[in-house]
Design an enzyme around this catalytic site. Structure first.
Site, PDB file in Angstrom:
ATOM      1  N   ARG A   1      -7.168   1.667   3.314  1.00 27.22           N
ATOM      2  CA  ARG A   1      -6.967   0.256   3.002  1.00 27.22           C
ATOM      3  C   ARG A   1      -6.654  -0.484   4.292  1.00 27.22           C
ATOM      4  O   ARG A   1      -5.572  -0.379   4.845  1.00 27.22           O
ATOM      5  CB  ARG A   1      -5.827   0.100   1.984  1.00 27.22           C
ATOM      6  CG  ARG A   1      -5.346  -1.329   1.836  1.00 27.22           C
ATOM      7  CD  ARG A   1      -4.435  -1.538   0.646  1.00 27.22           C
ATOM      8  NE  ARG A   1      -3.310  -0.628   0.578  1.00 27.22           N
ATOM      9  CZ  ARG A   1      -2.166  -0.758   1.262  1.00 27.22           C
ATOM     10  NH1 ARG A   1      -2.020  -1.754   2.123  1.00 27.22           N
ATOM     11  NH2 ARG A   1      -1.189   0.101   1.100  1.00 27.22           N
TER      12      ARG A   1
ATOM     13  N   HIS B   1      -1.796  -4.134   0.438  1.00 29.52           N
ATOM     14  CA  HIS B   1      -1.995  -3.634  -0.919  1.00 29.52           C
ATOM     15  C   HIS B   1      -2.420  -4.777  -1.842  1.00 29.52           C
ATOM     16  O   HIS B   1      -3.388  -4.675  -2.583  1.00 29.52           O
ATOM     17  CB  HIS B   1      -0.705  -2.996  -1.429  1.00 29.52           C
ATOM     18  CG  HIS B   1      -0.768  -2.560  -2.856  1.00 29.52           C
ATOM     19  ND1 HIS B   1      -1.499  -1.468  -3.268  1.00 29.52           N
ATOM     20  CD2 HIS B   1      -0.203  -3.078  -3.974  1.00 29.52           C
ATOM     21  CE1 HIS B   1      -1.373  -1.323  -4.575  1.00 29.52           C
ATOM     22  NE2 HIS B   1      -0.596  -2.294  -5.035  1.00 29.52           N
TER      23      HIS B   1
ATOM     24  N   TYR C   1       5.330  -0.874   7.237  1.00 31.00           N
ATOM     25  CA  TYR C   1       5.338   0.563   6.962  1.00 31.00           C
ATOM     26  C   TYR C   1       4.209   1.352   7.635  1.00 31.00           C
ATOM     27  O   TYR C   1       4.080   2.541   7.409  1.00 31.00           O
ATOM     28  CB  TYR C   1       5.312   0.823   5.453  1.00 31.00           C
ATOM     29  CG  TYR C   1       4.177   0.158   4.697  1.00 31.00           C
ATOM     30  CD1 TYR C   1       2.914   0.731   4.649  1.00 31.00           C
ATOM     31  CD2 TYR C   1       4.385  -1.037   4.014  1.00 31.00           C
ATOM     32  CE1 TYR C   1       1.870   0.128   3.955  1.00 31.00           C
ATOM     33  CE2 TYR C   1       3.355  -1.643   3.308  1.00 31.00           C
ATOM     34  CZ  TYR C   1       2.099  -1.058   3.285  1.00 31.00           C
ATOM     35  OH  TYR C   1       1.082  -1.670   2.590  1.00 31.00           O
TER      36      TYR C   1
END
Length: 391
Positions: free
Chosen positions: A285, A289, A298
């Site tokens: 990805r 998200h 993160y």
């Protein structure tokens, strides 16, 4: 094909493709197109299955066009959300090959059950790209007919669609709609994070013991929102299938040709009575998200850069160029089509009418109900209380 057509190719000048077993960093990874755009004729998977994608030049060009258009429409959606025109958007950036490859592998009669990110599969099923925008703009429920397009409504609850898909596949068996190339098969899409959900594991059990004509397609994009893969599983996801009694395979999810070949094989096996299987599309990805997420909190930039070198569109473009299947005019024409369609999409989204709040009662039950009528009346009185108010 007319002289000067951007799709003209000269097969005699192409480099000969080669065959091999699955190799690379992951010896079990099925790959038919390298990140450099080198074509591999066939790959033998860990279970001995031979995968190949013998497509025509028109089909190769069509796959590239799909990849570019889907990415551009997705980028337009993200921009619309950032400008306050959508409540939320789940981008597919980086996952185009997994979705387009698997979406084009579906036969007309096959049924697909998506999550909320399968915009590429939706596009491949012939659904107007505007349809999910009503959902994310909050003006309708999505709107397409699942039976007409063989593509179920978007599912927001993580993993729930795998149970819906398994039940549908069991129904195919009970109705005798299996067997032969005209038999029906089912595919359910989900992410790596969903494999930790009970619904998904229950679907594995039911599909296995009832030998359902089912393909579980996991887009492993490395993160369940902010949780990396290594905190979700201690074994590769495709190996989990063995514990439920059916085969699993890992495919390069940034390779549109391999995604097509593996999915077509799995679906054909299912429709011929060989039961379920699990495909792990190993991809990444590239964006957030959803538009409510900040991936910089993160993951590190160097990780993203490493995956950018495996970009699905860049490798397909390199393949088409090296094999002289297209020329520069073709790429320019596709880019212009993508720009035009994304602009048209924006105009249509902005023109969507805002529904009256009371219409939320309209489609709850097909024939209405006394309780619903009572609730609608109370809501109308509530809304009328604001009429003429200074506030």
């Amino acid at each position: 094909m007319a002289k000067g057509d951007p799709g003209v190719s000269t097969r005699s000048r192409r480099a000969a493709p080669r065959s091999r077993k699955a190799t690379g960093a992951d010896p079990d990874l099925v790959q038919l197109l390298t990140p450099e755009g080198e074509r591999i004729d066939s790959v033998t998977g860990p279970d001995g299955t031979v995968y190949r994608a013998d497509l025509t030049d028109d089909e190769y060009r069509s796959l590239y066009r799909d990849l570019v258009l889907v990415r551009k429409l997705d980028a337009e959606a993200t921009a619309l959300q950032r400008q306050g025109e959508l409540g939320l958007w789940a981008s597919l950036l980086g996952q185009e090959a997994a979705q387009v490859g698997s979406g084009r592998a579906l036969r007309t009669q096959d049924m697909a059950f998506p999550t909320y990110r399968e915009h590429g599969v939706l596009y491949c099923r012939g659904i107007d790209p505007i349809m999910p925008f009503g959902l994310f703009r909050g003006v309708d429920q999505g709107g397409w007919d699942p039976n007409e397009f063989k593509f179920n409504m978007y599912t927001i609850v993580i993993g729930a669609q795998t149970l819906h898909a398994t039940g549908y596949a069991m129904g195919i068996t009970m109705d005798g709609r299996m067997g032969g190339d005209d038999g029906e098969a089912v595919i359910a899409y989900f992410g790596d994070g969903a494999t930790s959900q009970g619904d998904v594991n229950e679907a594995f059990v039911w599909a296995s013991v009832f030998n359902a004509p089912m393909v579980f397609f996991c887009q492993n994009n490395q993160y369940a929102i902010s949780e990396p893969l290594e905190r979700q599983t201690r074994v590769p996801l495709y190996q989990r299938a063995a514990g439920f009694g059916f085969p699993g395979v890992r495919v390069d999810g940034n390779d549109v040709l391999a995604s097509y070949a593996v999915t077509r094989t799995a679906l054909d096996n299912a429709r011929h009575g060989q039961g379920p299987s699990l495909i792990e599309a190993y991809t990444y990805r590239m964006g957030a998200h959803t538009t409510s997420d900040d991936p910089t909190r993160y993951r590190i930039a160097s990780e993203v850069e490493a995956w950018q070198a495996k970009d699905p569109i860049a490798r397909m473009k390199a393949f088409l160029t090296k094999q002289q299947i297209v020329d520069a005019d073709f790429f320019a024409e596709v880019d212009e089509q993508a720009r035009s369609e994304s602009l048209h999409l924006r105009e249509r989204v902005l023109a969507m009418p805002d529904p009256q709040p009371v219409t939320m009662f309209d489609n709850v039950y097909p024939n209405g109900s006394p309780l619903l009528d009572e609730q609608r009346a109370k809501f109308n009185r509530y809304m009328e209380s604001f009429e003429g108010s200074a506030h």
